[in-house]
Design an enzyme around this catalytic site. Structure first.
Site, PDB file in Angstrom:
ATOM      1  N   LYS A  32       0.830  -1.204   0.000  1.00 36.02           N
ATOM      2  CA  LYS A  32       0.000   0.000   0.000  1.00 36.02           C
ATOM      3  C   LYS A  32       0.865   1.254   0.000  1.00 36.02           C
ATOM      4  O   LYS A  32       0.650   2.181  -0.791  1.00 36.02           O
ATOM      5  CB  LYS A  32      -0.920  -0.016   1.225  1.00 36.02           C
ATOM      6  CG  LYS A  32      -2.016   1.042   1.203  1.00 36.02           C
ATOM      7  CD  LYS A  32      -2.966   0.850   2.382  1.00 36.02           C
ATOM      8  CE  LYS A  32      -3.675  -0.479   2.286  1.00 36.02           C
ATOM      9  NZ  LYS A  32      -4.537  -0.765   3.448  1.00 36.02           N
ATOM     10  N   ARG A  55      -3.509   2.973   8.569  1.00 33.61           N
ATOM     11  CA  ARG A  55      -3.869   1.776   7.808  1.00 33.61           C
ATOM     12  C   ARG A  55      -2.682   0.838   7.677  1.00 33.61           C
ATOM     13  O   ARG A  55      -1.542   1.268   7.497  1.00 33.61           O
ATOM     14  CB  ARG A  55      -4.375   2.163   6.405  1.00 33.61           C
ATOM     15  CG  ARG A  55      -5.457   3.217   6.404  1.00 33.61           C
ATOM     16  CD  ARG A  55      -5.850   3.625   5.002  1.00 33.61           C
ATOM     17  NE  ARG A  55      -6.653   2.626   4.338  1.00 33.61           N
ATOM     18  CZ  ARG A  55      -6.929   2.640   3.030  1.00 33.61           C
ATOM     19  NH1 ARG A  55      -6.412   3.569   2.255  1.00 33.61           N
ATOM     20  NH2 ARG A  55      -7.688   1.703   2.499  1.00 33.61           N
ATOM     21  N   GLY A 115      -8.457  -7.329   4.466  1.00 33.26           N
ATOM     22  CA  GLY A 115      -9.276  -7.455   5.670  1.00 33.26           C
ATOM     23  C   GLY A 115      -8.621  -8.183   6.817  1.00 33.26           C
ATOM     24  O   GLY A 115      -9.234  -8.337   7.874  1.00 33.26           O
ATOM     25  N   MET A 174      -5.716  -7.400   8.461  1.00 31.41           N
ATOM     26  CA  MET A 174      -5.069  -6.558   9.470  1.00 31.41           C
ATOM     27  C   MET A 174      -5.888  -5.290   9.669  1.00 31.41           C
ATOM     28  O   MET A 174      -6.909  -5.084   9.025  1.00 31.41           O
ATOM     29  CB  MET A 174      -3.625  -6.263   9.060  1.00 31.41           C
ATOM     30  CG  MET A 174      -2.750  -7.505   9.121  1.00 31.41           C
ATOM     31  SD  MET A 174      -1.053  -7.172   8.659  1.00 31.41           S
ATOM     32  CE  MET A 174      -1.223  -6.679   6.958  1.00 31.41           C
ATOM     33  N   ARG A 210      -3.288  -1.386  -6.381  1.00 29.81           N
ATOM     34  CA  ARG A 210      -2.448  -2.583  -6.306  1.00 29.81           C
ATOM     35  C   ARG A 210      -2.786  -3.457  -7.501  1.00 29.81           C
ATOM     36  O   ARG A 210      -3.857  -3.294  -8.112  1.00 29.81           O
ATOM     37  CB  ARG A 210      -2.707  -3.346  -5.002  1.00 29.81           C
ATOM     38  CG  ARG A 210      -4.139  -3.826  -4.835  1.00 29.81           C
ATOM     39  CD  ARG A 210      -4.411  -4.314  -3.431  1.00 29.81           C
ATOM     40  NE  ARG A 210      -5.837  -4.590  -3.232  1.00 29.81           N
ATOM     41  CZ  ARG A 210      -6.410  -4.669  -2.043  1.00 29.81           C
ATOM     42  NH1 ARG A 210      -5.703  -4.484  -0.952  1.00 29.81           N
ATOM     43  NH2 ARG A 210      -7.699  -4.933  -1.930  1.00 29.81           N
ATOM     44  N   HIS A 220     -15.660  -8.093   1.100  1.00 33.46           N
ATOM     45  CA  HIS A 220     -14.686  -8.969   1.751  1.00 33.46           C
ATOM     46  C   HIS A 220     -14.797 -10.394   1.220  1.00 33.46           C
ATOM     47  O   HIS A 220     -13.789 -11.030   0.875  1.00 33.46           O
ATOM     48  CB  HIS A 220     -14.909  -8.942   3.261  1.00 33.46           C
ATOM     49  CG  HIS A 220     -14.049  -9.912   4.022  1.00 33.46           C
ATOM     50  ND1 HIS A 220     -14.470 -11.193   4.327  1.00 33.46           N
ATOM     51  CD2 HIS A 220     -12.785  -9.804   4.495  1.00 33.46           C
ATOM     52  CE1 HIS A 220     -13.504 -11.825   4.971  1.00 33.46           C
ATOM     53  NE2 HIS A 220     -12.479 -11.009   5.098  1.00 33.46           N
ATOM     54  N   SER A 257      16.210 -41.527 -11.015  1.00 32.92           N
ATOM     55  CA  SER A 257      14.876 -40.954 -10.857  1.00 32.92           C
ATOM     56  C   SER A 257      14.636 -40.802  -9.358  1.00 32.92           C
ATOM     57  O   SER A 257      14.688 -41.791  -8.618  1.00 32.92           O
ATOM     58  CB  SER A 257      13.806 -41.850 -11.480  1.00 32.92           C
ATOM     59  OG  SER A 257      12.526 -41.274 -11.296  1.00 32.92           O
ATOM     60  N   CYS A 264      10.041 -38.758  -9.921  1.00 34.28           N
ATOM     61  CA  CYS A 264       8.761 -39.419 -10.169  1.00 34.28           C
ATOM     62  C   CYS A 264       7.866 -39.446  -8.931  1.00 34.28           C
ATOM     63  O   CYS A 264       6.818 -40.073  -8.943  1.00 34.28           O
ATOM     64  CB  CYS A 264       8.973 -40.839 -10.693  1.00 34.28           C
ATOM     65  SG  CYS A 264       9.927 -41.892  -9.573  1.00 34.28           S
ATOM     66  N   TYR A 280      13.761 -34.069 -16.431  1.00 32.22           N
ATOM     67  CA  TYR A 280      12.307 -34.201 -16.548  1.00 32.22           C
ATOM     68  C   TYR A 280      11.673 -34.364 -15.181  1.00 32.22           C
ATOM     69  O   TYR A 280      12.340 -34.695 -14.196  1.00 32.22           O
ATOM     70  CB  TYR A 280      11.937 -35.402 -17.436  1.00 32.22           C
ATOM     71  CG  TYR A 280      12.246 -36.759 -16.839  1.00 32.22           C
ATOM     72  CD1 TYR A 280      11.334 -37.402 -15.990  1.00 32.22           C
ATOM     73  CD2 TYR A 280      13.448 -37.402 -17.114  1.00 32.22           C
ATOM     74  CE1 TYR A 280      11.623 -38.642 -15.436  1.00 32.22           C
ATOM     75  CE2 TYR A 280      13.742 -38.639 -16.570  1.00 32.22           C
ATOM     76  CZ  TYR A 280      12.829 -39.255 -15.730  1.00 32.22           C
ATOM     77  OH  TYR A 280      13.108 -40.472 -15.176  1.00 32.22           O
TER      78      TYR A 280
END
Length: 914
Positions: free
Chosen positions: A38, A107, A116, A118, A351, A467, A798, A866, A886
């Site tokens: 913020k 704030r 919502g 804090m 934001r 909210h 693997s 895997c 992979y």
């Protein structure tokens, strides 16, 4: 700590004294670690010349110091005083002075958005004296006393820990006495009485008077915001969203602007695109004569943002221009909070906005088309968890349904469950295995744990910025908000639909977060169009393909072009292999042969394990060989041209033996009847001999292959003969033989020697040259620690991260997840289960070191994974970083792994521009 952009260039960070307060003119959006999201974005908007009320930000470092020591840094008070004096000079008023008061908001603002969770306090500076000054300043007595009652209510609940219901009950009583339904109908005289009542509530509940000193109000509010970082609801939200607990929150002190000054004032929330769908347009909510908490709380129903054009065209046009500026600047969907004070527009926050999974994919491709971002950045705007959400089923449009209402489609999905009307019941029933829908008039931060437990959320109040909507979108929960036609009675625990249908607690309801429709009873579901796309039943570009499928198709194409990691499937039969191939699998990374011997074949393995003589063993092996060969031919055909890694038999022994208790009872009963069966007696003796206290750490894997002569040779022969048969049919089999549970290179050398002999025999018998690679599964700590030695005999590794996690942690997964994992997660010992996301510090360090040691011995060593972690988004990034070739996962997680492999490559290329 980061310097502000206005810092003197010759002063280094090491030389600069600790600075805990930054003016909005000093920061920028890159200082989120220090100023919180913020504060950083308020500074950024100030830099852009947008109308932001003047103010300053107390850093997250100050919060961390306070939380660590229980007191603010010694320098903080003086820094706040200096910045407050500068703010007073700018505004031409003093905080809380009697004749011309400056009022401020206090704030919270953490690095990551926690809507919502804090605390915030508005109208700091009002007192019995300054409320009179505010009346003169504004020319509106009602406004002044309404602002004062709001301060006492918010301050009492947030700072002094007074039960908020006490204030709500007093407000409802005041409205009832006045015979009005909304608080805007209360007059100044009514609000004066309410202020007196509120102050008495504070005195009684908090044991002290409401503070009249404006600086004391501000200092106490700052402490309260710091402390709100560690409230239960904030910690729960962080665990849910995987936000680190050591970041702390910044505190933003902002001069107040008022949306509750009459019909030419108001407050709202706007989105530059629809956060539910991603479509461009005018989206948001506006509420006349209101302060910000009225919009977010959903206490009063808002009007659509588009209606602001009729109410105040000048402010509307200015807002549209600012929204375009912000979206172009941030190159993303922006979530904006604003206030209009008597026709003057003020920006209170922006934001990068939370969005649904579908919106995320659409917006990413839209921004590419607009030239704002490139493909690499588009990959960072979506994630595997969102893709997984898009693969969930949806309601069947053709089903016969009982629609009982409709609200705002706030967060998509098809959710079905029993109606519950409070969070406690949602949690209780969910823990008992029930699926529930949490139904409320509106939610507040105290409902978070119930929202997490529920399949979906339904509210009768609020809009897309309430909210419930914001939090549900962040969590990926289905949500319908603002279903005004439905009457929700939480005390009687029921809802009443406009057609008279009553849904009692425990009745099943269905909510569609994509359309906003609410149904009584259970609505059947059908596959997602995204799944149909991956399975080839819907093609991007086809007439029936929607925008979402097109967006997913494009993002997956970006990912496939970028990724280095190949993605294979864990599949044990041809059906799963074919499905995996449709989903984009590039081979099979794990075929578990023990799964081939369940059902009717189990008896053959039992005969093999219990065989007393070579003849009995040979007969059992002879019966198993053709069955195994047939399985492998089907698998090689399904995956023709792609690698297939076959793990030799790796069952805990007890899975293929009769249950010792049942067999003992059977023998005992037979003996009591003098009707004993010689075969049962012999079987019981053998089972007793082979019985293990901990089968998972007993005779399994390579140990079984070494103890039972011919077992692994039979499987290798079946693989080799199947490969030869496939080649004879002009196919392209690419088999890889994996030896499980190896702990020492000597085990692997013995098995490999036998395997090489069998393969040579099959080649000679069929006249076919076979290219079969032999490797091992790294699933024991010792194997990881001696990987350099093991690589001398292995052509590939693997990593079996399921067992490796169990053996590193000393956990039995089947037991610990049910017994104490919940407590470990709640206490913060785990941020997430190590069986869900790889433990980088422990298990991960073994994987990394084994990769390095293995390739030091054999540079061309192929590396894969895997375990279940192969389909986990965060774990895929780790596997990319350590250099695996992979990952392998279940068929339905293949698209997620493909996407995350692409995202990991884009990040490692330095393409994340945010």
């Amino acid at each position: 700590m980061p310097e502000s952009k206005n810092a003197e260039p010759h002063v280094t960070q090491a030389q600069a004294p600790q600075k805990f307060v930054y003016d909005f003119t000093e920061g920028n959006r890159n200082l989120k670690d220090l100023l919180g999201g913020k504060g950083a974005n308020l500074a950024e908007m100030t830099n852009l010349g947008l109308p932001v009320p003047p103010g300053f930000t107390i850093t997250t470092e100050a919060c961390k110091t306070y939380l660590g020591s229980g007191d603010e840094p010694v320098e903080l008070r003086d820094e706040v005083s200096a910045h407050l004096a500068a703010l007073e000079k700018t505004m031409g008023k003093k905080l809380g002075q009697a004749d011309n008061p400056l009022l401020v908001s206090v704030r919270s603002g953490a690095k990551f958005s926690m809507p919502g969770m804090m605390d915030t306090v508005l109208n700091i500076g009002l007192s019995d004296k300054s409320v009179v000054g505010l009346t003169k300043q504004s020319g509106d007595e009602r406004f002044a006393w309404d602002s004062y009652r709001r301060l006492i209510q918010m301050f009492g609940k947030t700072v002094l820990d007074v039960d908020g219901e006490l204030f709500e009950e007093a407000l409802e009583a005041a409205k009832k006495a006045k015979k009005v339904s909304v608080d805007t109908d209360l007059e100044a005289a009514d609000l004066k009485k309410l202020v007196t009542r509120f102050k008495k509530i504070v005195k009684h509940a908090a044991g002290r008077d409401f503070p009249q000193d404006p600086r004391e109000q501000m200092d106490l509010a700052i402490r309260a915001v710091f402390e709100s970082w560690n409230t239960d609801r904030a910690k729960l939200y962080r665990r849910q969203e995987r936000i680190p607990g050591d970041l702390g929150t910044a505190v933003n002190i902002c001069s107040m602007v008022f949306g509750n000054l009459g019909p030419d004032s108001g407050t709202g929330v706007a989105f530059t695109r629809d956060p539910a769908s991603g479509h461009q347009g005018v989206y948001g909510d506006y509420l006349q004569n209101a302060q910000g908490e009225d919009v977010v709380a959903g206490i009063r129903n808002t009007v659509a943002l588009a209606d602001l054009e009729k109410i105040d065209k000048k402010s509307y046009d200015q807002l549209m221009q600012i929204m375009e500026t912000l979206e172009t600047h941030y190159k993303d969907l922006c979530d904006i909070e604003f206030t209009i004070e008597r026709g003057q527009l003020w920006m209170l926050q922006t934001r990068v906005g939370k969005r649904t999974a579908g919106a995320a994919f659409r917006i990413a491709t839209q921004l590419v088309d607009q030239g704002l971002i490139d493909e690499a950045e588009a990959l960072q705007r979506v994630n595997g968890a969102q893709l997984a959400q898009l693969m969930f089923p949806r309601f069947d449009d053709t089903a016969k349904v009982d629609r009982i209402g409709r609200g705002i489609a706030a967060s998509p999905g098809a959710a079905v469950g029993k109606a519950v009307f409070d969070s406690y019941t949602a949690i209780k029933w969910s823990r008992s295995g029930e699926k529930v829908i949490l139904i409320r008039r509106e939610t507040n931060p105290d409902d978070l744990d119930g929202m997490i437990a529920a399949e979906g959320i339904l509210t009768s109040r609020g809009g897309k910025t309430s909210h419930a909507a914001v939090v549900a979108r962040g969590m990926g929960k289905t949500c319908v908000c603002g279903a005004e036609e439905i009457e929700v009675d939480t005390k009687r625990r029921r809802l009443t639909a406009p057609n008279g249908v009553v849904i009692e607690e425990g009745d099943v309801v269905s909510i569609d977060g994509s359309s906003g429709k609410v149904y009584g009873g259970e609505v059947p579901v059908v596959p997602s169009p995204v799944v149909e796309y991956f399975e080839g039943r819907m093609h991007a570009g086809a007439d029936d393909a929607d925008e979402l499928v097109e967006a997913v198709h494009r993002i997956m194409a970006y990912a496939d072009r970028r990724r280095r990691l190949r993605v294979r499937a864990n599949a044990d039969n041809a059906e799963d292999a074919l499905r995996a191939r449709r989903f984009g699998a590039q081979g099979i990374g794990l075929c578990r042969t023990e799964h081939m011997f369940l059902g009717e074949r189990r008896e053959l393995v039992e005969r093999l394990i219990l065989a007393d003589t070579d003849d009995e063993r040979e007969k059992a092996l002879g019966a198993l060989l053709p069955l195994q060969k047939k399985d492998f031919i089907e698998l090689f055909e399904a995956m023709d041209g792609l690698p297939v890694t076959v793990r030799l038999l790796d069952p805990p022994l007890h899975e293929f033996l009769p249950d010792i208790t049942e067999l003992s009872v059977r023998v005992a009963l037979a003996e009591s009847r003098k009707d004993s069966n010689e075969n049962d007696l012999r079987l019981l003796q053998a089972v007793h001999k082979l019985h293990e206290q901990n089968p998972m750490l007993g005779l399994r894997g390579v140990r079984l292959g070494l103890v039972i002569p011919g077992l692994f040779a039979m499987q290798v022969r079946a693989i080799a003969e199947a490969a030869a048969a496939r080649k004879a049919a002009k196919g392209d089999p690419r088999a890889e033989i994996m030896i499980p549970l190896v702990g020492t290179v000597q085990e692997l050398e013995i098995v490999r020697e036998e395997a090489d002999r069998v393969i040579a025999e099959v080649e000679a018998a069929t006249g076919t040259e076979l290219i079969l690679t032999i490797g091992t599964m790294i699933e024991l700590p010792r194997a990881a620690l001696t990987a350099g030695q093991i690589a001398e005999a292995a052509q590939f590794f693997s990593f079996g991260t399921n067992d490796l996690t169990q053996t590193v942690w000393g956990f039995s997964r089947d037991d610990v997840e049910a017994s104490f994992f919940t407590a470990y997660l709640e206490k913060g010992i785990f941020g997430v289960s190590p069986f869900e996301t790889i433990d980088r510090d422990g298990v991960g360090s073994l994987v990394r070191s084994a990769c390095e040691a293995g390739r030091a011995t054999r540079p061309d060593l192929k590396l894969g994974v895997c375990g279940e972690h192969g389909g986990d988004p965060e774990s895929v990034h780790f596997f990319h970083q350590v250099g695996l070739d992979y990952v392998s996962c279940s068929p339905f997680r293949i698209p997620v792994a493909r996407l995350e492999a692409g995202r990991a490559a884009a990040q490692s290329d330095g393409s994340d521009s945010r």
